[in-house]
Design a protein around this motif. Structure first.
Motif, PDB file in Angstrom:
ATOM      1  N   THR A   1       0.828  -1.201   0.000  1.00 14.21           N
ATOM      2  CA  THR A   1       0.000   0.000   0.000  1.00 14.21           C
ATOM      3  C   THR A   1       0.864   1.253   0.000  1.00 14.21           C
ATOM      4  O   THR A   1       2.000   1.247   0.470  1.00 14.21           O
ATOM      5  CB  THR A   1      -0.927   0.052   1.226  1.00 14.21           C
ATOM      6  OG1 THR A   1      -0.133   0.089   2.420  1.00 14.21           O
ATOM      7  CG2 THR A   1      -1.857  -1.143   1.273  1.00 14.21           C
ATOM      8  N   ALA A   2       0.299   2.327  -0.530  1.00 13.71           N
ATOM      9  CA  ALA A   2       0.934   3.642  -0.475  1.00 13.71           C
ATOM     10  C   ALA A   2      -0.179   4.675  -0.329  1.00 13.71           C
ATOM     11  O   ALA A   2      -1.345   4.397  -0.629  1.00 13.71           O
ATOM     12  CB  ALA A   2       1.750   3.915  -1.737  1.00 13.71           C
ATOM     13  N   VAL A   3       0.182   5.858   0.147  1.00 14.33           N
ATOM     14  CA  VAL A   3      -0.812   6.902   0.391  1.00 14.33           C
ATOM     15  C   VAL A   3      -0.407   8.167  -0.355  1.00 14.33           C
ATOM     16  O   VAL A   3       0.741   8.607  -0.284  1.00 14.33           O
ATOM     17  CB  VAL A   3      -0.947   7.206   1.900  1.00 14.33           C
ATOM     18  CG1 VAL A   3      -1.945   8.339   2.132  1.00 14.33           C
ATOM     19  CG2 VAL A   3      -1.361   5.956   2.664  1.00 14.33           C
ATOM     20  N   GLU A   4      -1.360   8.757  -1.055  1.00 12.35           N
ATOM     21  CA  GLU A   4      -1.135  10.011  -1.771  1.00 12.35           C
ATOM     22  C   GLU A   4      -2.213  11.016  -1.367  1.00 12.35           C
ATOM     23  O   GLU A   4      -3.408  10.726  -1.476  1.00 12.35           O
ATOM     24  CB  GLU A   4      -1.179   9.778  -3.279  1.00 12.35           C
ATOM     25  CG  GLU A   4      -0.930  11.036  -4.094  1.00 12.35           C
ATOM     26  CD  GLU A   4      -0.953  10.770  -5.586  1.00 12.35           C
ATOM     27  OE1 GLU A   4      -0.368  11.587  -6.337  1.00 12.35           O
ATOM     28  OE2 GLU A   4      -1.556   9.758  -6.017  1.00 12.35           O
ATOM     29  N   VAL A   5      -1.800  12.178  -0.889  1.00  9.18           N
ATOM     30  CA  VAL A   5      -2.746  13.234  -0.540  1.00  9.18           C
ATOM     31  C   VAL A   5      -3.152  13.948  -1.827  1.00  9.18           C
ATOM     32  O   VAL A   5      -2.312  14.504  -2.532  1.00  9.18           O
ATOM     33  CB  VAL A   5      -2.133  14.231   0.460  1.00  9.18           C
ATOM     34  CG1 VAL A   5      -3.108  15.382   0.741  1.00  9.18           C
ATOM     35  CG2 VAL A   5      -1.760  13.525   1.759  1.00  9.18           C
ATOM     36  N   THR A   6      -4.438  13.945  -2.125  1.00 14.43           N
ATOM     37  CA  THR A   6      -4.927  14.558  -3.364  1.00 14.43           C
ATOM     38  C   THR A   6      -5.567  15.922  -3.132  1.00 14.43           C
ATOM     39  O   THR A   6      -5.697  16.717  -4.063  1.00 14.43           O
ATOM     40  CB  THR A   6      -5.950  13.638  -4.042  1.00 14.43           C
ATOM     41  OG1 THR A   6      -7.018  13.350  -3.123  1.00 14.43           O
ATOM     42  CG2 THR A   6      -5.281  12.335  -4.480  1.00 14.43           C
ATOM     43  N   GLU A   7      -5.979  16.183  -1.900  1.00 16.39           N
ATOM     44  CA  GLU A   7      -6.523  17.500  -1.559  1.00 16.39           C
ATOM     45  C   GLU A   7      -6.111  17.846  -0.137  1.00 16.39           C
ATOM     46  O   GLU A   7      -6.224  17.011   0.769  1.00 16.39           O
ATOM     47  CB  GLU A   7      -8.046  17.528  -1.676  1.00 16.39           C
ATOM     48  CG  GLU A   7      -8.648  18.909  -1.376  1.00 16.39           C
ATOM     49  CD  GLU A   7     -10.150  18.955  -1.571  1.00 16.39           C
ATOM     50  OE1 GLU A   7     -10.758  20.002  -1.279  1.00 16.39           O
ATOM     51  OE2 GLU A   7     -10.725  17.937  -2.006  1.00 16.39           O
ATOM     52  N   PHE A   8      -5.621  19.070   0.051  1.00 17.23           N
ATOM     53  CA  PHE A   8      -5.178  19.496   1.376  1.00 17.23           C
ATOM     54  C   PHE A   8      -5.475  20.984   1.520  1.00 17.23           C
ATOM     55  O   PHE A   8      -4.778  21.826   0.959  1.00 17.23           O
ATOM     56  CB  PHE A   8      -3.672  19.238   1.542  1.00 17.23           C
ATOM     57  CG  PHE A   8      -3.167  19.433   2.940  1.00 17.23           C
ATOM     58  CD1 PHE A   8      -3.139  18.381   3.843  1.00 17.23           C
ATOM     59  CD2 PHE A   8      -2.719  20.680   3.362  1.00 17.23           C
ATOM     60  CE1 PHE A   8      -2.675  18.559   5.134  1.00 17.23           C
ATOM     61  CE2 PHE A   8      -2.258  20.867   4.651  1.00 17.23           C
ATOM     62  CZ  PHE A   8      -2.237  19.804   5.544  1.00 17.23           C
ATOM     63  N   VAL A   9      -6.538  21.286   2.246  1.00 13.91           N
ATOM     64  CA  VAL A   9      -6.962  22.668   2.441  1.00 13.91           C
ATOM     65  C   VAL A   9      -6.869  22.986   3.930  1.00 13.91           C
ATOM     66  O   VAL A   9      -7.568  22.378   4.743  1.00 13.91           O
ATOM     67  CB  VAL A   9      -8.396  22.907   1.939  1.00 13.91           C
ATOM     68  CG1 VAL A   9      -8.808  24.366   2.189  1.00 13.91           C
ATOM     69  CG2 VAL A   9      -8.512  22.546   0.465  1.00 13.91           C
ATOM     70  N   LEU A  10      -5.980  23.897   4.277  1.00 13.72           N
ATOM     71  CA  LEU A  10      -5.760  24.258   5.671  1.00 13.72           C
ATOM     72  C   LEU A  10      -6.432  25.603   5.946  1.00 13.72           C
ATOM     73  O   LEU A  10      -6.026  26.631   5.411  1.00 13.72           O
ATOM     74  CB  LEU A  10      -4.253  24.346   5.942  1.00 13.72           C
ATOM     75  CG  LEU A  10      -3.765  24.105   7.372  1.00 13.72           C
ATOM     76  CD1 LEU A  10      -4.189  22.737   7.871  1.00 13.72           C
ATOM     77  CD2 LEU A  10      -2.250  24.248   7.439  1.00 13.72           C
ATOM     78  N   GLU A  11      -7.462  25.566   6.767  1.00 14.42           N
ATOM     79  CA  GLU A  11      -8.177  26.778   7.154  1.00 14.42           C
ATOM     80  C   GLU A  11      -7.871  27.093   8.614  1.00 14.42           C
ATOM     81  O   GLU A  11      -7.333  26.241   9.333  1.00 14.42           O
ATOM     82  CB  GLU A  11      -9.686  26.579   6.931  1.00 14.42           C
ATOM     83  CG  GLU A  11     -10.047  26.337   5.462  1.00 14.42           C
ATOM     84  CD  GLU A  11     -11.526  26.080   5.258  1.00 14.42           C
ATOM     85  OE1 GLU A  11     -12.261  25.924   6.268  1.00 14.42           O
ATOM     86  OE2 GLU A  11     -11.958  26.023   4.089  1.00 14.42           O
ATOM     87  N   PRO A  12      -8.195  28.290   9.087  1.00 10.47           N
ATOM     88  CA  PRO A  12      -7.840  28.668  10.459  1.00 10.47           C
ATOM     89  C   PRO A  12      -8.344  27.703  11.533  1.00 10.47           C
ATOM     90  O   PRO A  12      -7.647  27.452  12.521  1.00 10.47           O
ATOM     91  CB  PRO A  12      -8.484  30.051  10.616  1.00 10.47           C
ATOM     92  CG  PRO A  12      -8.505  30.606   9.231  1.00 10.47           C
ATOM     93  CD  PRO A  12      -8.773  29.426   8.343  1.00 10.47           C
ATOM     94  N   GLU A  13      -9.528  27.134  11.339  1.00 15.52           N
ATOM     95  CA  GLU A  13     -10.095  26.284  12.385  1.00 15.52           C
ATOM     96  C   GLU A  13     -10.337  24.847  11.943  1.00 15.52           C
ATOM     97  O   GLU A  13     -10.790  24.022  12.737  1.00 15.52           O
ATOM     98  CB  GLU A  13     -11.409  26.893  12.892  1.00 15.52           C
ATOM     99  CG  GLU A  13     -11.207  28.248  13.581  1.00 15.52           C
ATOM    100  CD  GLU A  13     -12.498  28.787  14.164  1.00 15.52           C
ATOM    101  OE1 GLU A  13     -13.550  28.113  14.011  1.00 15.52           O
ATOM    102  OE2 GLU A  13     -12.454  29.866  14.772  1.00 15.52           O
ATOM    103  N   ARG A  14     -10.041  24.528  10.703  1.00 11.42           N
ATOM    104  CA  ARG A  14     -10.265  23.166  10.238  1.00 11.42           C
ATOM    105  C   ARG A  14      -9.356  22.869   9.049  1.00 11.42           C
ATOM    106  O   ARG A  14      -8.792  23.785   8.422  1.00 11.42           O
ATOM    107  CB  ARG A  14     -11.726  22.954   9.839  1.00 11.42           C
ATOM    108  CG  ARG A  14     -12.155  23.784   8.638  1.00 11.42           C
ATOM    109  CD  ARG A  14     -13.574  23.453   8.219  1.00 11.42           C
ATOM    110  NE  ARG A  14     -13.926  24.142   6.977  1.00 11.42           N
ATOM    111  CZ  ARG A  14     -15.013  23.887   6.271  1.00 11.42           C
ATOM    112  NH1 ARG A  14     -15.874  22.958   6.686  1.00 11.42           N
ATOM    113  NH2 ARG A  14     -15.258  24.544   5.148  1.00 11.42           N
ATOM    114  N   ALA A  15      -9.204  21.562   8.753  1.00 11.08           N
ATOM    115  CA  ALA A  15      -8.453  21.114   7.577  1.00 11.08           C
ATOM    116  C   ALA A  15      -9.316  20.132   6.803  1.00 11.08           C
ATOM    117  O   ALA A  15      -9.966  19.257   7.396  1.00 11.08           O
ATOM    118  CB  ALA A  15      -7.153  20.450   7.996  1.00 11.08           C
TER     119      ALA A  15
END
Length: 314
Positions: free
Chosen positions: A228-242
């Motif tokens: 298995t391998a893992v790829e992050v396809t979406e990463f949105v970092l907001e002030p109070e949530r991700a």
């Protein structure tokens, strides 16, 4: 490379790089996490959990030490280890020896094995000081039990120093402070190379992908995590949530069904624990979605490995 925030550091301040090497599952990542005081490298009871080279940065008033955590060096002579990913992982670990100020070779307190001696062979022509770190001190009845192992070690190699430790950090006698003192003696006088509050060179995006992979190693059967391998396809970092989406790559349809589990229960558990750990890392609420996808032969395909970041040793 970042410049330090504090430009008034004393002239005797020390800065340098220390590579931690050893066979798989000897405690390298646990030791680095213990020193940094935060999980930078993922851990599990399985060998070869660490696949990438990762920096952990320790800073105090006297020194800044950049630790290079490496995958375990292992033999690729066996047929099961001849895949491209295993050769790349080995190359990543061995290349991490070059250009550092100190090499820490870690072995277990129960003595040298063929696997440890394979790693030692990689140090035959190294001129950098090598400190032998004997791990799992907490498993011994007495420090005197180490005397034969220390004598044998001195016969095998001219180590700059030998330091027994308990990387797991239970109790006050783990001897990690002593290791830090020894390492500092081999570092050059130089200003810090990173900001004093920086603890790794890796992005949050990468660290989250590792936290997902950690759960695959901890919660799946013996062989499946290695496929298995893992790829992050979406990463949105907001002030109070991700908001994070990850693809989990597997090599077969049967692997996909095992990762998902009956009624999706396995994938749900993997996602729940990865999300909780990500919230600790990111210090905010995390919404994590995982998708399992089949990509046949990814672990033996150089292009796929490159896209997943497995090119550090090339």
């Amino acid at each position: 490379m970042d410049t330090p925030k504090n430009s008034d550091q004393a002239a005797d301040f020390k800065f340098g790089y220390v590579t931690i090497i050893g066979k798989p599952n000897v405690g390298k990542s646990t030791l680095m996490n213990r020193i940094i005081g935060q999980k930078i490298s993922i851990t599990s009871h399985r060998a070869q959990t660490t696949r990438h080279r990762i920096l952990g940065i320790h800073t105090d008033p006297e020194k800044q030490i950049v630790f290079v955590d490496t995958p375990g060096i292992h033999s690729v002579a066996k047929k099961s280890n001849r895949k491209t990913i295993n050769r790349v992982i080995n190359k990543t670990a061995i290349s991490s020896i070059d250009g550092v100020d100190v090499v820490c070779l870690m072995i277990p307190a129960n003595g040298w094995t063929d696997g440890d001696k394979l790693v030692l062979k990689a140090l035959e022509h190294v001129t950098t000081p090598v400190v032998l770190v004997i791990n799992k001190l907490d498993k011994l009845r007495s420090i005197n039990d180490l005397l034969p192992l220390i004598a044998e070690s001195n016969e095998l190699y001219k180590f700059a120093d030998i330091v027994p430790v308990s990387a797991i950090g239970r109790g006050h006698n783990d001897n990690v402070d002593r290791l830090m003192e020894v390492l500092a003696t081999h570092l050059p006088h130089a200003p810090a190379g990173f900001d004093e509050d920086q603890i790794t060179d890796r992005s949050f995006r990468f660290l989250v992908s590792e936290l997902v992979r950690e759960q695959l190693f901890r919660r799946l059967g013996d062989e499946l995590p290695y496929a298995t391998a893992v790829e992050v396809t979406e990463f949105v970092l907001e002030p109070e949530r991700a908001l994070i989406n990850c693809d989990i790559w597997v090599e077969k349809d049967s692997h996909k069904s095992m990762v998902i589990g009956k009624k999706g229960e396995a994938l749900k558990q993997i996602g729940t624990f990865a999300r909780k750990n990500s919230e600790v890392l990111l210090e905010r609420k995390v919404f994590l979605e995982l998708f399992v996808k089949v990509r046949s032969g990814w672990s033996d395909n150089a292009r796929d490995l490159y896209s997943l970041g497995y090119d550090e040793g090339s």
